[in-house]
Scaffold this motif. Structure first.
Motif, PDB file in Angstrom:
ATOM      1  N   GLY A 111      29.268  -0.388  -1.643  1.00 13.89           N
ATOM      2  CA  GLY A 111      29.915  -0.539  -0.387  1.00 13.89           C
ATOM      3  C   GLY A 111      28.753  -1.047   0.707  1.00 13.89           C
ATOM      4  N   LEU A 112      29.636  -1.450   1.947  1.00 11.97           N
ATOM      5  CA  LEU A 112      28.797  -1.769   3.004  1.00 11.97           C
ATOM      6  C   LEU A 112      28.298  -0.666   3.921  1.00 11.97           C
ATOM      7  N   GLU A 113      26.995  -0.912   3.985  1.00 10.27           N
ATOM      8  CA  GLU A 113      26.366  -0.004   5.055  1.00 10.27           C
ATOM      9  C   GLU A 113      25.632  -0.535   6.257  1.00 10.27           C
ATOM     10  N   CYS A 114      25.517   0.106   7.365  1.00 13.00           N
ATOM     11  CA  CYS A 114      24.780  -0.686   8.764  1.00 13.00           C
ATOM     12  C   CYS A 114      23.747   0.180   8.754  1.00 13.00           C
ATOM     13  N   ILE A 115      22.432  -0.507   8.619  1.00 10.21           N
ATOM     14  CA  ILE A 115      21.261   0.357   8.836  1.00 10.21           C
ATOM     15  C   ILE A 115      20.850   0.651  10.291  1.00 10.21           C
ATOM     16  N   ASP A 116      21.535   0.123  11.217  1.00 15.35           N
ATOM     17  CA  ASP A 116      21.283   0.524  12.486  1.00 15.35           C
ATOM     18  C   ASP A 116      22.210   1.776  12.926  1.00 15.35           C
ATOM     19  N   ARG A 117      23.208   2.100  12.451  1.00 16.20           N
ATOM     20  CA  ARG A 117      24.245   3.160  12.850  1.00 16.20           C
ATOM     21  C   ARG A 117      24.564   3.610  13.826  1.00 16.20           C
ATOM     22  N   CYS A 118      24.679   2.359  14.816  1.00 14.87           N
ATOM     23  CA  CYS A 118      25.085   2.440  16.381  1.00 14.87           C
ATOM     24  C   CYS A 118      23.991   3.069  17.036  1.00 14.87           C
ATOM     25  N   TYR A 119      22.844   3.017  16.501  1.00 10.09           N
ATOM     26  CA  TYR A 119      21.653   3.250  17.162  1.00 10.09           C
ATOM     27  C   TYR A 119      21.520   2.828  18.703  1.00 10.09           C
ATOM     28  N   PHE A 120      21.786   1.458  18.638  1.00 12.88           N
ATOM     29  CA  PHE A 120      21.475   0.779  19.799  1.00 12.88           C
ATOM     30  C   PHE A 120      22.674   0.727  20.639  1.00 12.88           C
TER      31      PHE A 120
END
Length: 89
Positions: free
Chosen positions: A78-87
């Protein structure tokens, strides 16, 4: 592009992402110059406009991502975001 056109571009931003600072920037942190848009913190011109994406961590709802989805990868499961809303913090 001249300074006037760059100033108009800033008006279309809510915020952007500075790759040199590695941080999300408000439009108050960006100035228009004849060379382009410039981060007032680091002096870099490596800015990227936020964009609307379907965020995998927000239940695929549309959010205005500071990196415009550049951190989203397909891991096969599946899709994953490596930033995980860090910004956003």
């Amino acid at each position: 592009m001249d300074k006037g056109n760059n100033a108009l571009k800033i008006d279309s931003f809510d915020y952007c992402f500075c790759f040199d600072c590695n941080k999300m920037k408000d439009i108050r942190d960006v100035v228009a110059t004849s060379s382009g848009l410039k981060c007032i913190t680091c002096g870099g011109y490596n800015l990227y406009e936020a964009g609307w994406i379907a965020c995998p961590h927000q239940k695929m709802s549309a959010v205005k991502c500071p990196r415009a989805g550049k951190g989203i990868v397909n891991l096969g499961s599946g899709l994953e975001c490596i930033d995980r809303c860090y910004f956003r913090a």
